[in-house]
Motif scaffolding. Structure first.
Motif, PDB file in Angstrom:
ATOM      1  N   ASN A 151       0.815  -1.208   0.000  1.00  0.00           N
ATOM      2  CA  ASN A 151       0.000   0.000   0.000  1.00  0.00           C
ATOM      3  C   ASN A 151       0.852   1.263   0.000  1.00  0.00           C
ATOM      4  N   GLN A 152       2.007   1.226   0.642  1.00  0.00           N
ATOM      5  CA  GLN A 152       2.900   2.381   0.601  1.00  0.00           C
ATOM      6  C   GLN A 152       3.408   2.624  -0.818  1.00  0.00           C
ATOM      7  N   ALA A 153       3.804   1.551  -1.486  1.00  0.00           N
ATOM      8  CA  ALA A 153       4.270   1.701  -2.866  1.00  0.00           C
ATOM      9  C   ALA A 153       3.133   2.173  -3.771  1.00  0.00           C
ATOM     10  N   SER A 154       1.923   1.670  -3.542  1.00  0.00           N
ATOM     11  CA  SER A 154       0.775   2.103  -4.343  1.00  0.00           C
ATOM     12  C   SER A 154       0.479   3.584  -4.110  1.00  0.00           C
ATOM     13  N   ALA A 155       0.624   4.040  -2.867  1.00  0.00           N
ATOM     14  CA  ALA A 155       0.411   5.458  -2.584  1.00  0.00           C
ATOM     15  C   ALA A 155       1.459   6.315  -3.279  1.00  0.00           C
ATOM     16  N   GLN A 156       2.698   5.853  -3.303  1.00  0.00           N
ATOM     17  CA  GLN A 156       3.736   6.586  -4.028  1.00  0.00           C
ATOM     18  C   GLN A 156       3.446   6.602  -5.524  1.00  0.00           C
ATOM     19  N   ALA A 157       2.938   5.479  -6.036  1.00  0.00           N
ATOM     20  CA  ALA A 157       2.547   5.454  -7.449  1.00  0.00           C
ATOM     21  C   ALA A 157       1.422   6.445  -7.718  1.00  0.00           C
ATOM     22  N   SER A 158       0.483   6.540  -6.787  1.00  0.00           N
ATOM     23  CA  SER A 158      -0.597   7.509  -6.941  1.00  0.00           C
ATOM     24  C   SER A 158      -0.074   8.934  -6.924  1.00  0.00           C
ATOM     25  N   ALA A 159       0.958   9.183  -6.108  1.00  0.00           N
ATOM     26  CA  ALA A 159       1.588  10.507  -6.114  1.00  0.00           C
ATOM     27  C   ALA A 159       2.231  10.783  -7.473  1.00  0.00           C
ATOM     28  N   GLY A 160       2.850   9.766  -8.057  1.00  0.00           N
ATOM     29  CA  GLY A 160       3.401   9.927  -9.405  1.00  0.00           C
ATOM     30  C   GLY A 160       2.320  10.197 -10.435  1.00  0.00           C
ATOM     31  N   ASP A 161       1.171   9.508 -10.281  1.00  0.00           N
ATOM     32  CA  ASP A 161       0.049   9.759 -11.194  1.00  0.00           C
ATOM     33  C   ASP A 161      -0.437  11.201 -11.075  1.00  0.00           C
ATOM     34  N   LEU A 162      -0.467  11.711  -9.851  1.00  0.00           N
ATOM     35  CA  LEU A 162      -0.888  13.095  -9.637  1.00  0.00           C
ATOM     36  C   LEU A 162       0.040  14.058 -10.359  1.00  0.00           C
ATOM     37  N   GLU A 163       1.350  13.831 -10.237  1.00  0.00           N
ATOM     38  CA  GLU A 163       2.298  14.721 -10.911  1.00  0.00           C
ATOM     39  C   GLU A 163       2.224  14.551 -12.431  1.00  0.00           C
ATOM     40  N   SER A 164       1.965  13.337 -12.894  1.00  0.00           N
ATOM     41  CA  SER A 164       1.809  13.122 -14.339  1.00  0.00           C
ATOM     42  C   SER A 164       0.585  13.865 -14.862  1.00  0.00           C
ATOM     43  N   ALA A 165      -0.511  13.808 -14.103  1.00  0.00           N
ATOM     44  CA  ALA A 165      -1.718  14.527 -14.513  1.00  0.00           C
ATOM     45  C   ALA A 165      -1.473  16.023 -14.518  1.00  0.00           C
ATOM     46  N   ARG A 166      -0.799  16.519 -13.490  1.00  0.00           N
ATOM     47  CA  ARG A 166      -0.517  17.957 -13.423  1.00  0.00           C
ATOM     48  C   ARG A 166       0.327  18.395 -14.619  1.00  0.00           C
ATOM     49  N   LEU A 167       1.386  17.632 -14.928  1.00  0.00           N
ATOM     50  CA  LEU A 167       2.250  17.968 -16.054  1.00  0.00           C
ATOM     51  C   LEU A 167       1.491  17.874 -17.374  1.00  0.00           C
ATOM     52  N   SER A 168       0.632  16.856 -17.489  1.00  0.00           N
ATOM     53  CA  SER A 168      -0.124  16.675 -18.722  1.00  0.00           C
ATOM     54  C   SER A 168      -1.047  17.862 -18.994  1.00  0.00           C
ATOM     55  N   PHE A 169      -1.759  18.316 -17.969  1.00  0.00           N
ATOM     56  CA  PHE A 169      -2.692  19.429 -18.170  1.00  0.00           C
ATOM     57  C   PHE A 169      -1.952  20.747 -18.358  1.00  0.00           C
ATOM     58  N   GLN A 170      -0.822  20.902 -17.701  1.00  0.00           N
ATOM     59  CA  GLN A 170      -0.015  22.102 -17.929  1.00  0.00           C
ATOM     60  C   GLN A 170       0.488  22.144 -19.369  1.00  0.00           C
ATOM     61  N   ALA A 171       0.959  20.993 -19.859  1.00  0.00           N
ATOM     62  CA  ALA A 171       1.448  20.934 -21.238  1.00  0.00           C
ATOM     63  C   ALA A 171       0.305  21.119 -22.235  1.00  0.00           C
ATOM     64  N   GLU A 172      -0.850  20.538 -21.936  1.00  0.00           N
ATOM     65  CA  GLU A 172      -2.005  20.704 -22.825  1.00  0.00           C
ATOM     66  C   GLU A 172      -2.416  22.168 -22.912  1.00  0.00           C
ATOM     67  N   LEU A 173      -2.384  22.857 -21.780  1.00  0.00           N
ATOM     68  CA  LEU A 173      -2.710  24.278 -21.784  1.00  0.00           C
ATOM     69  C   LEU A 173      -1.725  25.064 -22.634  1.00  0.00           C
ATOM     70  N   ALA A 174      -0.435  24.778 -22.477  1.00  0.00           N
ATOM     71  CA  ALA A 174       0.572  25.500 -23.250  1.00  0.00           C
ATOM     72  C   ALA A 174       0.404  25.239 -24.746  1.00  0.00           C
TER      73      ALA A 174
END
Length: 522
Positions: free
Chosen positions: A190-213
């Motif tokens: 579950n700790q590793a899954s939570a870290q993966a979820s944190a990575g997903d959050l940063e991937s989503a943030r980067l994706s939407f920032q890039a889409e906006l640009a």
């Protein structure tokens, strides 16, 4: 008569001695955890990017993208929009909530490290059957094991049918010992899954920032096209006026006038059509920053910028710079821990249980020493036959691990491809842009020469239309190439991780801590 407080203290004193002895034993026997220890899978990484040849890399001291990567484009309007994505974008809010859910699951799994203690308080009024014999039907022990419950309510004979009372106050204790590491592996997963979820959050943030640009630069490219078409419409209006004057003088034919009018109307239609795509891009930007499309607008501003220098770095560093790669690697670790969870099911389960309390049929004697009851003892259980269930669950966990390894390696390969694609796009589009700019200059010169020839009467108007059409096409292509270069620069930054680093991934300790909700809820 022993008071309630004294009785409770004696029970706790005996309990502490017992638990201290048990804890000493557990220290020795809970050191093992079945299942494989995690080792990060190997991946193939090239020594250098193939497409980096000819690409202008930034100075060595600037070999890493840092902070707000969009500021490299030096566009204040873009900076203001990007600042709103992280705050107002609802998809990012969903990803952030999913990450907090994953952290809650870590705390849920860690709770199994500790015993469960239940306090029960209850009262039962019952009457035994006069024809059935001794009975305790309808009685309960209010959440306790009630080892002395059979005698605490008094003896009721087979023929007694008088109502009885049962007062209960009890404390239950249950603790499953993690002998084989099932709980530890669950927490690890579950700790590793939570870290993966944190990575997903940063991937989503980067994706939407890039889409906006990308949307922003595409919109500015359309503004440049609109400006070009408006200027062309003005030039064609002058050409139509010239043709009409020549027709009035008997020098030009009516065909020339009709051709000039057709060319003008066609270009005006093209200028109007640009507004459709621009409006849609404006609406897309509004969605990305969390605003209703009807309340958002951007003033026209033709794209004039060119891509800034983008530090690329070496391919092995990409594994530390992309959040999606980090998330995929953490999912491998989670799947590896699940193998240990599945294998622990093959071993016995040891549970420590204890209960104590007071039970009486009389309220006045309820909290007295004679009304006390207690029980304590371990239990061990082992599944002897399950029809292959545990074996199937272990096989499922192992194949899940294999699948996560494949996904991780594929994510790495896709990341390398994205970098190579956009390095190639930037290099080739820069060369294409240079050639296209030369073509625009030549086309403008051709329009000037052909128009002069038409005025001199040496060529017909069709030559002028052909030259003007070629010039407009070349200028439009040049504007589109500039927009494609800006989009490729954004995509390259996204492919490189946008300034993120694996050190930004929360630690196993951080994902265990409880977040305080923003709305102040407990």
């Amino acid at each position: 008569m022993l008071s309630l407080r004294d009785a409770w203290r004696q029970w706790l004193r005996r309990g502490r001695l017992t638990l201290a002895a048990v804890a000493g034993v557990l220290t020795l026997i809970t050191g093992c955890a079945v299942g494989p220890d995690y080792v990060r899978p190997t991946v193939i990484t090239p020594d250098a990017y193939k497409e980096v040849d000819g690409w202008k890399v930034a100075q060595p001291q600037d070999n890493v993208i840092r902070g707000a990567w969009w500021e490299a484009f030096a566009d204040p309007q873009l900076n203001a929009l990007e600042a709103q994505v992280d705050v107002s974008n609802q998809n990012i809010a969903v990803a952030e909530a999913t990450y907090r859910q994953a952290r809650a699951l870590v705390r849920e799994a860690r709770a199994s490290y500790f015993p469960t203690v239940t306090l029960g308080l209850g009262y039962t009024r019952f009457r035994n059957s006069a024809t059935f014999g001794r009975s305790s039907a309808g009685r309960s022990s209010a959440g306790t094991s009630s080892a002395g419950a059979s005698s605490a309510g008094g003896s009721t004979g087979g023929g007694s049918s008088s109502p009885q009372s049962d007062f209960q106050l009890g404390l239950d204790f249950s603790w499953e010992l993690d002998l084989w590491g099932r709980i530890r592996r669950t927490v690890e997963s579950n700790q590793a899954s939570a870290q993966a979820s944190a990575g997903d959050l940063e991937s989503a943030r980067l994706s939407f920032q890039a889409e906006l640009a990308q949307d922003y630069f595409q919109l500015r490219s359309l503004d440049a096209q609109k400006q070009l078409l408006d200027a062309t419409v003005a030039a064609f209006e002058k050409s139509l006026e010239l043709t009409k004057n020549r027709y009035a003088s008997g020098v030009a034919s009516q065909v020339d006038v009709v051709q000039a009018e057709t060319q003008l109307k066609t270009t005006q239609a093209q200028a109007i059509d640009v507004g459709v795509q621009r409006a849609q891009l404006e609406h897309a930007i509004a969605l990305l920053i969390g605003k209703p499309a009807s309340t958002f607008s951007l003033p026209a501003a033709p794209l004039m910028a060119t891509p800034p220098p983008i530090p690329v770095g070496l391919p092995p560093a990409l594994l530390e710079r992309r959040p999606d790669i980090a998330a995929a690697e953490r999912r491998v670790a989670a799947a590896n821990a699940q193998i240990g969870v599945a294998e622990a099911a093959f071993f016995p389960t040891l549970t420590l249980s204890a209960s104590s309390g007071f039970e009486s049929s009389s309220l006045s004697q309820w909290l007295t020493a004679p009304s006390r009851f207690w029980s304590v003892g371990p239990s061990i259980s082992e599944t002897v036959f399950d029809g292959g269930l545990r074996r199937a669950q272990t096989d499922f966990a192992r194949t899940g691990y294999d699948a996560s390894v494949g996904t991780y390696r594929q994510t790495v390969l896709t990341a390398f491809q994205a970098v190579e694609d956009n390095l190639a796009a930037l290099r080739i589009l820069e060369q294409e842009g240079q050639v296209q700019d030369e073509a625009v200059k030549d086309a403008e010169k051709s329009v000037t020469l052909t128009t002069n020839q038409y005025k001199a009467g040496t060529v017909n108007y069709l030559n002028v239309i052909t030259a003007q059409t070629i010039a407009l096409t070349d200028e439009t292509t040049a504007v589109q190439i500039r927009g494609r270069r800006m989009s490729a620069a954004v995509l390259l930054i996204q492919a490189l991780g946008g300034g993120w680093n694996v050190a930004d991934l929360p630690s196993t300790q951080a994902v265990t801590e409880r977040d305080q909700p923003a709305d102040g809820r407990p």
